[in-house]
Every structure is written in C-alpha cells, then in structure tokens.
Scaffold this motif. Structure first.
Motif, PDB file in Angstrom:
ATOM      1  N   GLN A 118      32.524  52.064  43.138  1.00 41.96           N
ATOM      2  CA  GLN A 118      32.653  53.066  41.839  1.00 41.96           C
ATOM      3  C   GLN A 118      32.759  52.220  40.733  1.00 41.96           C
ATOM      4  OE1 GLN A 118      36.609  54.926  42.751  1.00 41.96           O
ATOM      5  NE2 GLN A 118      35.833  56.441  43.909  1.00 41.96           N
ATOM      6  N   PRO A 119      31.644  52.230  39.882  1.00 36.84           N
ATOM      7  CA  PRO A 119      31.599  51.466  38.648  1.00 36.84           C
ATOM      8  C   PRO A 119      32.815  51.576  37.692  1.00 36.84           C
ATOM      9  CG  PRO A 119      29.568  52.002  39.166  1.00 36.84           C
ATOM     10  CD  PRO A 119      30.592  52.897  40.047  1.00 36.84           C
ATOM     11  N   PRO A 120      33.303  52.819  37.446  1.00 34.81           N
ATOM     12  CA  PRO A 120      34.289  52.475  36.478  1.00 34.81           C
ATOM     13  C   PRO A 120      35.622  51.986  36.970  1.00 34.81           C
ATOM     14  CG  PRO A 120      33.219  54.908  36.540  1.00 34.81           C
ATOM     15  CD  PRO A 120      32.884  53.955  37.797  1.00 34.81           C
ATOM     16  N   ALA A 121      35.727  51.672  38.135  1.00 34.22           N
ATOM     17  CA  ALA A 121      36.869  51.085  38.641  1.00 34.22           C
ATOM     18  C   ALA A 121      37.221  49.788  38.137  1.00 34.22           C
ATOM     19  CB  ALA A 121      37.126  51.295  40.118  1.00 34.22           C
ATOM     20  N   LEU A 122      35.905  49.327  37.633  1.00 31.94           N
ATOM     21  CA  LEU A 122      35.903  47.864  36.975  1.00 31.94           C
ATOM     22  C   LEU A 122      36.946  47.566  35.803  1.00 31.94           C
ATOM     23  CD1 LEU A 122      34.848  44.845  36.598  1.00 31.94           C
ATOM     24  CD2 LEU A 122      33.111  46.118  35.217  1.00 31.94           C
ATOM     25  N   LEU A 123      36.975  49.009  34.930  1.00 37.60           N
ATOM     26  CA  LEU A 123      37.664  48.987  33.813  1.00 37.60           C
ATOM     27  C   LEU A 123      39.198  49.340  33.988  1.00 37.60           C
ATOM     28  CD1 LEU A 123      35.119  50.248  31.409  1.00 37.60           C
ATOM     29  CD2 LEU A 123      35.785  47.997  31.536  1.00 37.60           C
ATOM     30  N   ARG A 124      39.696  49.691  35.232  1.00 39.97           N
ATOM     31  CA  ARG A 124      40.716  50.380  35.451  1.00 39.97           C
ATOM     32  C   ARG A 124      41.611  49.093  35.964  1.00 39.97           C
ATOM     33  NH1 ARG A 124      40.566  55.368  34.954  1.00 39.97           N
ATOM     34  NH2 ARG A 124      38.810  56.804  35.691  1.00 39.97           N
ATOM     35  N   MET A 125      41.229  47.921  35.772  1.00 38.61           N
ATOM     36  CA  MET A 125      41.982  46.729  36.250  1.00 38.61           C
ATOM     37  C   MET A 125      42.674  46.174  34.740  1.00 38.61           C
ATOM     38  SD  MET A 125      39.492  44.706  38.446  1.00 38.61           S
ATOM     39  CE  MET A 125      38.781  45.283  39.879  1.00 38.61           C
ATOM     40  N   PRO A 126      43.629  45.450  35.112  1.00 40.74           N
ATOM     41  CA  PRO A 126      44.382  45.089  33.732  1.00 40.74           C
ATOM     42  C   PRO A 126      43.542  44.368  32.702  1.00 40.74           C
ATOM     43  CG  PRO A 126      45.744  44.604  35.893  1.00 40.74           C
ATOM     44  CD  PRO A 126      44.230  45.253  36.147  1.00 40.74           C
ATOM     45  N   ALA A 127      42.450  43.836  33.330  1.00 42.18           N
ATOM     46  CA  ALA A 127      41.537  43.149  32.296  1.00 42.18           C
ATOM     47  C   ALA A 127      40.797  44.185  31.275  1.00 42.18           C
ATOM     48  CB  ALA A 127      40.372  42.256  33.218  1.00 42.18           C
ATOM     49  N   GLY A 128      40.700  45.215  31.695  1.00 46.46           N
ATOM     50  CA  GLY A 128      40.259  46.330  30.866  1.00 46.46           C
ATOM     51  C   GLY A 128      40.954  46.579  29.234  1.00 46.46           C
ATOM     52  N   ILE A 129      42.342  46.422  29.501  1.00 48.53           N
ATOM     53  CA  ILE A 129      43.047  46.392  28.290  1.00 48.53           C
ATOM     54  C   ILE A 129      42.746  45.136  27.486  1.00 48.53           C
ATOM     55  CG2 ILE A 129      45.681  46.681  27.517  1.00 48.53           C
ATOM     56  CD1 ILE A 129      46.078  48.261  30.020  1.00 48.53           C
ATOM     57  N   ILE A 130      42.813  44.017  28.048  1.00 49.74           N
ATOM     58  CA  ILE A 130      42.816  42.857  27.500  1.00 49.74           C
ATOM     59  C   ILE A 130      41.429  42.805  26.782  1.00 49.74           C
ATOM     60  CG2 ILE A 130      42.482  40.283  27.500  1.00 49.74           C
ATOM     61  CD1 ILE A 130      44.616  40.395  29.845  1.00 49.74           C
ATOM     62  N   LEU A 131      40.361  43.187  27.551  1.00 47.20           N
ATOM     63  CA  LEU A 131      38.873  43.335  26.993  1.00 47.20           C
ATOM     64  C   LEU A 131      38.651  44.299  25.718  1.00 47.20           C
ATOM     65  CD1 LEU A 131      36.665  43.529  29.921  1.00 47.20           C
ATOM     66  CD2 LEU A 131      36.971  41.511  28.588  1.00 47.20           C
ATOM     67  N   ALA A 132      39.658  45.352  25.602  1.00 48.68           N
ATOM     68  CA  ALA A 132      39.604  46.449  24.688  1.00 48.68           C
ATOM     69  C   ALA A 132      40.221  45.747  23.467  1.00 48.68           C
ATOM     70  CB  ALA A 132      40.208  47.528  24.898  1.00 48.68           C
ATOM     71  N   ALA A 133      41.459  44.917  23.593  1.00 48.35           N
ATOM     72  CA  ALA A 133      42.084  44.362  22.778  1.00 48.35           C
ATOM     73  C   ALA A 133      41.428  43.251  21.894  1.00 48.35           C
ATOM     74  CB  ALA A 133      43.465  43.842  23.108  1.00 48.35           C
TER      75      ALA A 133
END
Length: 93
Positions: free
Chosen positions: A31-46
C-alpha cells in the motif's frame, strides 16, 4: 541551510522508503500511502514547510530590494509549501 534541508529531506525519504519496503515485503502487503503514515512523514512535511517559509522570506527581501530574482524564490516557496501541505495531508488522513 538550503542544501542541509534538502539533504535531510532526501535522507528521511530514503530511510522511510526502505523501512516501508522491508515491512511490506515481510507482511506481503503493498500500500504506497502507508509510506507517509510513518513518523517520518511529519518530519518531511515540516522540512518542506520550513523551506517554503525561508524561500518566502528571501522572496520578500528581494522584492523589497527591487531585485527581479524574487520571482524564482516565490516559485520555490510555493512549491515547497504545496508539497509540504500534500505530505502533511497524506500523513494525517
């Protein structure tokens, strides 16, 4: 600052991708969107949002100095803020 932020962004994205691929290969689900559901998604967005704010301030400074380069900085700021917004939306939803 810009190169450091870009390097941090790419390093976190690469690490998240490897973590996601390892987890998905082990569980046999993809499931590709699961990549962004990891805590790194918040850091990448920040990181994206901070870079957007930084480029926005540079654009404002160049605009106040009547330098025509401000358009490039504004375009970079919009791109960073838009990508950061998309990443945070995919992370939190």
């Amino acid at each position: 600052m810009t190169w450091g932020a870009a390097a941090s962004f790419l390093l976190l994205l690469y690490g998240s991708l490897l973590l996601w691929v390892g987890f998905r290969l082990g569980s046999r689900q993809v499931q590709p969107p699961a990549l962004l559901r990891m805590p790194a998604g918040i850091i990448l967005a920040a990181i994206c949002l901070c870079c957007g704010i930084f480029f926005g301030m540079l654009a404002a400074k160049k605009f106040s100095e009547e330098n025509r380069v401000w358009r490039k900085f504004l375009l970079a700021a919009i791109a960073c803020i838009a990508s950061g917004g998309c990443i945070i939306a995919l992370t939190l939803i």
